[in-house]
Design an enzyme around this catalytic site. Structure first.
Site, PDB file in Angstrom:
ATOM      1  N   ASP A   1      61.603 -18.189  99.309  1.00 47.67           N
ATOM      2  CA  ASP A   1      62.230 -19.420  98.827  1.00 47.67           C
ATOM      3  C   ASP A   1      63.645 -19.511  99.407  1.00 47.67           C
ATOM      4  O   ASP A   1      64.483 -18.642  99.152  1.00 47.67           O
ATOM      5  CB  ASP A   1      62.273 -19.396  97.287  1.00 47.67           C
TER       6      ASP A   1
ATOM      7  N   THR B   1      63.950 -26.603 100.358  1.00 51.15           N
ATOM      8  CA  THR B   1      65.259 -25.933 100.497  1.00 51.15           C
ATOM      9  C   THR B   1      65.401 -25.291 101.877  1.00 51.15           C
ATOM     10  O   THR B   1      66.490 -25.276 102.445  1.00 51.15           O
ATOM     11  CB  THR B   1      65.415 -24.853  99.410  1.00 51.15           C
ATOM     12  N   THR B   2      64.306 -24.755 102.422  1.00 48.29           N
ATOM     13  CA  THR B   2      64.351 -24.151 103.758  1.00 48.29           C
ATOM     14  C   THR B   2      64.433 -25.245 104.819  1.00 48.29           C
ATOM     15  O   THR B   2      65.220 -25.156 105.764  1.00 48.29           O
ATOM     16  CB  THR B   2      63.091 -23.283 103.993  1.00 48.29           C
TER      17      THR B   2
ATOM     18  N   ASP C   1      59.104 -24.459  91.429  1.00 50.37           N
ATOM     19  CA  ASP C   1      59.242 -25.432  92.527  1.00 50.37           C
ATOM     20  C   ASP C   1      58.182 -26.518  92.403  1.00 50.37           C
ATOM     21  O   ASP C   1      58.476 -27.712  92.530  1.00 50.37           O
ATOM     22  CB  ASP C   1      59.103 -24.735  93.887  1.00 50.37           C
TER      23      ASP C   1
END
Length: 534
Positions: free
Chosen positions: A66, A99-100, A392
């Site tokens: 994550d 997020t990545t 998530d």
């Protein structure tokens, strides 16, 4: 005569980097952060082990892919790197996923900007081109978004597809059908309220991941007191945050002197009477269940058992706050006015077993959307990563319920935007067109990295994907199971429009902010004056 020696206006220990040096320092820091999480992108992304060396959690390890968890765990000194860590955290808070992707897109934009600035194109010209490109990309994304909220069956299928897509890059990918259904069922129970506090996640070691399940109602990881009823129906619950351990004198540094042992007995008797009075006031509220955030000592526990009241101690603060929400009660600290206290209610409280642990189940709570997801797993690291992955998915699903539009995943949305931006570049006059072209290249890098992480030939796959989109097949994306270009609509690889929109907007703003920098000043730390004492 005027001196030509440089004048230093900063204090002795302050540092300053100017112009190209400052810009290069920013680029290097931001690109290093992007490269750190690059290999975690996509369904074939790799995991990182984070080992904590702090005083409190020394030796603790986390295994995760994550982006937000990785980035918030590392300590950096570079200001541009901190900006990327911040956008990753904001993406996690706003929409829960991507997020990545947001970090990698900002990093790729800065790589392209470095080449343009090296070609003597002014940063403001690059920013002007990026703004044109971002507007065109977001319009293309909005035009391609699909809204099935009018059809409940199709919308549920959309939610399941989004949950599967979100979980496919996580540790839960082997069991994504089970966990996608758990997440969708939990979010559908919320009936649009989007209050994730009503969904509790409990982690229990043992068993395997397929033993995880959704329990309607609320589970509290506590046991009932000794000699008290183990099951209670038609419960009236008093929630409290009060001390039930008054066999200690609590004034700091106080001392009691007595001249006979009988006086000690009198003190103990006075304290017992005080506790009896307190328990009597609590029972006067008409409750048959008493849940306290603090400890309940043996004597008050015995008094509650005599009154046939189920007493539960040490419900942690998060647990008691959530109990107040789902049972409709209020947390109280004083018991002088029973008529002003709102008691919580539920149909049944009973003990259940999960593995070898006993828990309390609250069934028939007033907040009908309340539910608990019980996660099982072999190690604590697996459970922690499963919880992060599920969180998530829950966040993305609640956002999709609010903003029901969806787009196709597997690099399809990025290639669609890249092609539209590339077409725009051919119509823009001046140096801005080079910045627009660079923006398209940065967007196209996302499907390239996804293919690279799967061990496939990214050049061939991305070229095929671009050609498919140019010929009008805009639902095409990367099928990472077979390593070829596939139809995302048939494969059910769907993502939330809100996640993609936030990703493009946040990455562009962050890269723009870093590119504007031409001076980095590090202020000298304030010196501590020595304490000589008196």
């Amino acid at each position: 005569m005027m001196s030509l020696a440089p004048v230093n206006i900063l204090s002795a220990n302050a540092e300053e980097e100017k112009a190209e040096t400052a810009r290069l320092s920013s680029f290097v820091g931001a690109i290093a952060i992007g490269d750190l999480v690059r290999t975690t992108l996509g369904p074939k992304g790799m995991d990182k082990i984070l080992s904590c060396q702090g005083r409190e959690n020394s030796g603790e390890i986390h295994v995760t892919n994550d982006g937000a968890t990785i980035l918030k765990s590392i300590s950096v000194d570079n200001p541009a790197a901190k900006v990327l860590i911040d956008i990753s955290r904001v993406q996690d808070q706003e929409v829960g996923d991507g997020t990545t992707s947001v970090t990698i897109l900002a990093c790729e934009l800065l790589k392209e900007a470095e080449i343009l600035v090296g070609s003597k194109i002014h940063p403001q010209t690059v920013i002007a081109g990026w703004r044109l490109a971002a507007d065109a990309a977001l319009k293309a994304l909005e035009a391609a978004a699909i809204d099935n909220s009018g059809n409940p069956d199709k919308f549920r299928e959309d939610l399941l597809n989004i949950a599967r897509t979100t979980l496919s890059s996580k540790i839960l990918t082997q069991h994504k059908e089970l966990f996608a259904k758990l997440a969708v069922d939990a979010v559908v129970r919320l009936k649009g309220s989007n209050n994730l506090d009503a969904i509790q996640v409990i982690k229990k070691l043992g068993g395997n991941m397929t033993d995880s399940y959704l329990d309607e109602g609320f589970l509290l990881d506590k046991k009932v007191g000794v000699n008290q009823p183990k099951r209670m129906e038609n419960c009236k619950i008093l929630l409290a945050n009060t001390s039930m351990d008054t066999d200690k004198i609590k004034v700091f540094g106080s001392r009691v002197r007595v001249d006979a042992v009988s006086k000690v007995a009198e003190l103990e008797l006075a304290e017992k009477q005080k506790m009896q009075e307190k328990v009597k006031n609590i029972v006067a509220h008409g409750c048959n269940v008493f849940i306290n955030r603090q400890l309940i000592y043996n004597y008050p526990e015995q008094l509650f058992a005599d009154h046939k009241v189920m007493a539960i101690e040490h419900a942690d603060f998060e647990g008691i706050e959530r109990l107040a929400l789902v049972t409709g009660g209020e947390i109280v600290s004083t018991f002088g006015c029973p008529d002003k206290v709102k008691l919580g209610t539920c149909d049944v409280i009973e003990e259940i077993m999960i593995g070898e642990d006993k828990l309390l189940k609250f069934a028939g709570v007033p907040l009908g959307e309340a539910c608990t997801i019980v996660l099982r797993g072999a190690t604590q690291q697996i459970l922690d990563e499963a919880e992060r992955s599920l969180h998530d998915a829950l966040c993305v699903l609640t956002q999709t319920v609010k903003e029901p539009r969806t787009v196709f995943g597997g690099g399809s949305a990025e290639m669609l935007m890249a092609n539209v931006v590339r077409d725009l570049a051919s119509t823009v006059a001046g140096k801005e067109s080079m910045a627009v072209e660079a923006y398209a290249k940065a967007l196209q890098m996302l499907p390239t990295i996804i293919a690279d992480n799967g061990g496939y030939d990214s050049c061939e796959l991305v070229a095929e994907l671009r050609a498919a989109h140019k010929s009008g097949h805009i639902t095409c994306g990367l099928d990472m199971q077979l390593g070829r270009v596939g139809d995302m609509q048939k494969l059910g690889i769907t993502e939330s429009y809100q996640v993609k929109r936030q990703m493009v907007a946040s990455a562009t703003e962050a890269a723009e902010m870093i590119l504007r920098v031409d001076d980095v000043i590090r202020a000298a730390p304030r010196k501590r004056a020595p304490d000589h004492g008196h």
